[in-house]
Design a protein around this motif. Structure first.
Motif, PDB file in Angstrom:
ATOM      1  N   GLU A 245       0.845  -1.206   0.000  1.00 48.17           N
ATOM      2  CA  GLU A 245       0.000   0.000   0.000  1.00 48.17           C
ATOM      3  C   GLU A 245       0.876   1.251   0.000  1.00 48.17           C
ATOM      4  O   GLU A 245       0.592   2.219  -0.707  1.00 48.17           O
ATOM      5  CB  GLU A 245      -0.919   0.021   1.232  1.00 48.17           C
ATOM      6  CG  GLU A 245      -2.002  -1.056   1.224  1.00 48.17           C
ATOM      7  CD  GLU A 245      -3.203  -0.701   0.338  1.00 48.17           C
ATOM      8  OE1 GLU A 245      -3.087   0.207  -0.499  1.00 48.17           O
ATOM      9  OE2 GLU A 245      -4.254  -1.353   0.500  1.00 48.17           O
TER      10      GLU A 245
ATOM     11  N   THR B 103       3.575  10.492  -6.038  1.00 47.12           N
ATOM     12  CA  THR B 103       4.846  11.215  -5.961  1.00 47.12           C
ATOM     13  C   THR B 103       5.727  10.942  -7.184  1.00 47.12           C
ATOM     14  O   THR B 103       5.385  10.119  -8.033  1.00 47.12           O
ATOM     15  CB  THR B 103       5.646  10.809  -4.698  1.00 47.12           C
ATOM     16  OG1 THR B 103       6.350   9.589  -4.975  1.00 47.12           O
ATOM     17  CG2 THR B 103       4.739  10.590  -3.504  1.00 47.12           C
TER      18      THR B 103
ATOM     19  N   ILE C 130       1.597  15.303   2.255  1.00 47.89           N
ATOM     20  CA  ILE C 130       0.171  15.207   2.577  1.00 47.89           C
ATOM     21  C   ILE C 130      -0.162  16.397   3.480  1.00 47.89           C
ATOM     22  O   ILE C 130       0.486  16.587   4.507  1.00 47.89           O
ATOM     23  CB  ILE C 130      -0.126  13.892   3.325  1.00 47.89           C
ATOM     24  CG1 ILE C 130       0.347  12.690   2.493  1.00 47.89           C
ATOM     25  CG2 ILE C 130      -1.610  13.777   3.650  1.00 47.89           C
ATOM     26  CD1 ILE C 130       0.264  11.366   3.209  1.00 47.89           C
TER      27      ILE C 130
ATOM     28  N   ALA D  86      -6.068  12.123   5.888  1.00 47.93           N
ATOM     29  CA  ALA D  86      -5.663  11.093   4.930  1.00 47.93           C
ATOM     30  C   ALA D  86      -5.796   9.689   5.525  1.00 47.93           C
ATOM     31  O   ALA D  86      -5.970   8.715   4.795  1.00 47.93           O
ATOM     32  CB  ALA D  86      -4.221  11.331   4.484  1.00 47.93           C
TER      33      ALA D  86
ATOM     34  N   GLY E 162      -7.531   4.176  -5.197  1.00 44.41           N
ATOM     35  CA  GLY E 162      -8.292   5.380  -4.898  1.00 44.41           C
ATOM     36  C   GLY E 162      -9.540   5.137  -4.073  1.00 44.41           C
ATOM     37  O   GLY E 162     -10.452   5.955  -4.069  1.00 44.41           O
TER      38      GLY E 162
ATOM     39  N   THR F  46       7.062  12.893   2.105  1.00 50.81           N
ATOM     40  CA  THR F  46       6.442  12.147   3.184  1.00 50.81           C
ATOM     41  C   THR F  46       7.338  10.988   3.589  1.00 50.81           C
ATOM     42  O   THR F  46       7.964  10.366   2.738  1.00 50.81           O
ATOM     43  CB  THR F  46       5.080  11.583   2.699  1.00 50.81           C
ATOM     44  OG1 THR F  46       4.281  12.663   2.235  1.00 50.81           O
ATOM     45  CG2 THR F  46       4.351  10.836   3.804  1.00 50.81           C
TER      46      THR F  46
HETATM   47  N1  LIG Z   1       3.085   9.375  -0.314  1.00 53.99           N
HETATM   48  C1  LIG Z   1       2.078  10.256  -0.490  1.00 53.99           C
HETATM   49  N2  LIG Z   1       2.316  11.492  -0.972  1.00 53.99           N
HETATM   50  C2  LIG Z   1       1.307  12.359  -1.159  1.00 53.99           C
HETATM   51  N3  LIG Z   1       0.027  12.102  -0.880  1.00 53.99           N
HETATM   52  C3  LIG Z   1      -0.278  10.884  -0.403  1.00 53.99           C
HETATM   53  C4  LIG Z   1       0.717   9.894  -0.178  1.00 53.99           C
HETATM   54  N4  LIG Z   1       0.124   8.805   0.332  1.00 53.99           N
HETATM   55  C5  LIG Z   1      -1.180   9.093   0.417  1.00 53.99           C
HETATM   56  N5  LIG Z   1      -1.432  10.348  -0.011  1.00 53.99           N
HETATM   57  C6  LIG Z   1      -2.739  11.031  -0.001  1.00 53.99           C
HETATM   58  O1  LIG Z   1      -3.569  10.414   0.959  1.00 53.99           O
HETATM   59  C7  LIG Z   1      -4.772   9.931   0.358  1.00 53.99           C
HETATM   60  C8  LIG Z   1      -5.207   8.654   1.026  1.00 53.99           C
HETATM   61  O2  LIG Z   1      -4.269   7.619   0.754  1.00 53.99           O
HETATM   62  P1  LIG Z   1      -4.730   6.110   0.845  1.00 53.99           P
HETATM   63  O3  LIG Z   1      -3.607   5.253   0.455  1.00 53.99           O
HETATM   64  O4  LIG Z   1      -5.335   5.894   2.187  1.00 53.99           O
HETATM   65  O5  LIG Z   1      -5.900   6.017  -0.216  1.00 53.99           O
HETATM   66  P2  LIG Z   1      -5.821   6.097  -1.797  1.00 53.99           P
HETATM   67  O6  LIG Z   1      -4.431   5.906  -2.262  1.00 53.99           O
HETATM   68  O7  LIG Z   1      -6.499   7.335  -2.216  1.00 53.99           O
HETATM   69  O8  LIG Z   1      -6.713   4.857  -2.224  1.00 53.99           O
HETATM   70  P3  LIG Z   1      -6.308   3.290  -2.069  1.00 53.99           P
HETATM   71  O9  LIG Z   1      -5.068   3.246  -1.285  1.00 53.99           O
HETATM   72  O10 LIG Z   1      -7.480   2.702  -1.375  1.00 53.99           O
HETATM   73  O11 LIG Z   1      -6.142   2.798  -3.439  1.00 53.99           O
HETATM   74  C9  LIG Z   1      -4.436   9.802  -1.101  1.00 53.99           C
HETATM   75  O12 LIG Z   1      -5.569   9.941  -1.931  1.00 53.99           O
HETATM   76  C10 LIG Z   1      -3.458  10.960  -1.317  1.00 53.99           C
HETATM   77  O13 LIG Z   1      -4.143  12.170  -1.461  1.00 53.99           O
END
Ligand SMILES: Nc1ncnc2c1ncn2[C@@H]1O[C@H](COP(=O)(O)OP(=O)(O)OP(=O)(O)O)[C@@H](O)[C@H]1O
Ligand SMILES: [Mg+2]
Lengths: 113, 123, 308
Positions: free
Chosen positions: C210, C219, C244, C250, C268, C293
């Motif tokens: 994940e 990124t 983030i 998040a 997503g 991050t």
């Molecule tokens: N490494 C990162 N850099 C920038 N933004 C991030 C990063 N990781 C997560 N995010 C932000 O946090 C949100 C939530 O992340 P999360 O992994 O929980 O869900 P997702 O990626 O949107 O969906 P999924 O993981 O269920 O496919 C993302 O949509 C993104 O906006």
């Protein structure tokens, strides 16, 4: 088959569109990809998904779907419920996962084209 | 049922799978097009049905320990997917049937979901 | 050698006929000729074939039947005149040891295998097939044993130091969807090889994947560093931005900024970070908008009671 029959048989919770359950369901479509549903679901189908954000309502309206069932007790956002109510799209919730829900609906005679 | 019976039932094409893999029994299945939803489950389904046909489906299955992947609606699988299937020993099938119909037929043959996930999004 | 022999015997009870039989059975029609039989045996380098009448199994024709016919110098005739009629069949679900006993008692070289319920022929079993099946299985079990012998605890026991850890890093290119996830799947294999408990590997693999996918999707790239020590694995995932803005937000299930093209790839759902949190024993997220991050997760690898 009427949507209300399905709601009763599978014990679905109704989150929106309670007044529109007398609709005829002509088939079912299972998908979590909006573009896929846009491309392939047919009119009158019941849509099985775990997507909860409000775009699902727009897709259901555009494709004239009979309704949306959210699986695994997914709760729709406020905005999704409001929009579904406005657009007269029944929004239902099942405790089952997509596999079993599809299995049961198929067993009730719904087709999946 | 045995994986080779799944192949017959769904009129599926075998993209990758050895004889001994196809002789294996499966009892649980899941249908999803969202990778994180699959990974959020407590129990690992043996079979995954999805419309997605990209490398990530195979990687997710490898990470999670899924035995066999069924790509529905006749979507083509590419070299990369087959390569990962081989590397990770995952059976890969494609069926012309829809996701709904594939689930329906397998359910009718006795396949069930692995225990439902404790859904963390339930508020 | 003694214990290996015991293992082989055990396998003969454990394995079912259907696991070792050949399923791509070559057959011959009962009205085919003996010279056609010779061709078929030669072409497939096999020593016998089931004889069928349509769908029905009516006999077995073997190389012995062929030799008998050749040495009798009789003119070419139909296979059914020379074959063994009503051959003994075995059931697909019987244990291998039963088949072996029948080979021994009967002196036959092959048995057609039928499905118990339908009586349909589903395969053919030869002694060679049994040997191959057992060897395959033995090899697999041997590999597993070998892995166990490499247990991480042993490695750490063998090394003498006050502090020990294994350090592995992976580069994660941004937006490269073909390779995305390969760091985590490669890592999963390493962890298996190190003999870490399967349920712990499972959690590590999910959390790692994940995090890796987030780096690929959101990124321009980053790195993953694993530190494996005798009692825990620490995974640090760093990326070079955009960061983030609200970490708390998040982490909420369902919260996502994924664009449509990301959703079409199956991501997503906003479940990634919550999944990571669930899988890791400890999770720290350090994010600076514009800079990047860092996720740091710790997973204890000892027995449950060690994970305080
Ligand atoms: N490494 C990162 N850099 C920038 N933004 C991030 C990063 N990781 C997560 N995010 C932000 O946090 C949100 C939530 O992340 P999360 O992994 O929980 O869900 P997702 O990626 O949107 O969906 P999924 O993981 O269920 O496919 C993302 O949509 C993104 O906006
Ligand atoms: Mg994510």
């Amino acid at each position: 088959m009427k949507l209300s029959e399905i709601v009763a048989a599978l014990d679905l919770e109704v989150r929106a569109g309670a007044d529109h359950l007398d609709r005829e369901v002509t088939g079912a479509y299972a998908s979590d990809l909006l573009s896929d549903v846009m491309g392939h679901a047919s009119e009158g189908a019941l849509w099985i998904t775990l997507q909860v954000h409000q775009n699902i309502v727009a897709v259901a309206v555009m494709k004239s779907l009979a309704g949306i069932v959210l699986v695994k007790n997914r709760e729709p956002d406020e905005a999704t419920m409001r929009k579904a109510e406005e657009e007269e799209i029944p929004l239902l919730i099942s405790s089952l996962g997509a596999f079993e829900l599809a299995g049961k609906l198929f067993g009730m005679g719904l087709s999946g084209s | 049922m045995k994986l080779k019976e799944v192949v017959e039932l769904l009129g599926a094409d075998l993209a990758f799978g050895t004889d001994s893999q196809l002789a294996e029994e499966v009892q649980t299945a899941a249908a999803s097009d969202l990778m994180s939803d699959i990974l959020a489950r407590v129990d690992v389904p043996e079979l995954l049905l999805t419309r997605l046909n990209n490398s990530q489906v195979m990687r997710t299955s490898a990470v999670f320990g899924i035995k066999a992947v069924v790509i529905v609606r006749g979507r083509a699988v590419d070299e990369k997917m087959i390569e990962i299937a081989q590397e990770e020993e995952i059976v890969l099938l494609t069926t012309p049937a829809s996701l709904f119909e594939s689930c329906g037929k397998l359910y009718a043959q006795g396949l069930r979901s692995a225990q439902p996930s404790t859904d963390s999004s339930r508020s | 050698m003694e214990p290996r022999y015991g293992k082989t015997q055990e396998l003969l009870y454990e394995l079912k006929i259907e696991q070792v039989m050949r399923t791509d059975v070559v057959t011959i029609a009962s009205d085919a000729t003996m010279s056609e039989l010779r061709e078929i045996l030669r072409e497939h380098s096999i020593s016998g074939v089931p004889v069928v009448d349509g769908d029905e199994l009516v006999g077995l024709a073997s190389i012995e039947d062929l030799i008998r016919w050749l040495s009798s110098r009789e003119p070419d005739c139909a296979v059914h005149e020379q074959m063994t009629r009503d051959p003994e069949c075995l059931h697909a679900d019987q244990p291998l040891v039963h088949a072996l006993r029948r080979f021994d008692e009967s002196g036959f070289g092959r048995f057609p295998i039928v499905e118990r319920a339908s009586g349909r022929m589903v395969g053919i079993l030869t002694k060679g097939g049994i040997i191959e099946g057992v060897l395959r299985k033995l090899e697999r079990e041997f590999k597993e044993e070998e892995i166990r012998a490499y247990r991480v605890s042993h490695i750490f026991e063998d090394l003498l130091a006050d502090y020990k850890e294994i350090y592995l890093t992976y580069n994660v290119p941004g937006k490269d969807f073909d390779r995305a996830g390969s760091a985590s799947t490669r890592m999963k294999r390493n962890l298996k090889r190190l003999g870490i408990r399967p349920d712990i590997i499972h959690r590590l693999a999910i959390a790692s994947y994940e995090a890796e996918m987030n780096v690929v999707i959101y990124t321009d790239g980053g790195t993953m560093e694993y530190r494996i020590s005798p009692h825990e694995v620490i995974l640090r995932v760093r990326d070079r931005g955009p960061g983030i803005s609200d970490v708390e937000e998040a982490l909420r299930p369902g919260w996502s900024t994924a664009e449509p093209w990301v959703r079409d790839l199956g991501f997503g759902a906003g479940m990634g970070l919550p999944n990571i949190k669930k899988c890791a024993d400890k999770l720290e997220i350090d994010s600076h908008p514009g800079r990047g991050t860092t996720l740091k997760m710790r997973i204890f690898t000892g027995e449950a009671d060690e994970a305080q």
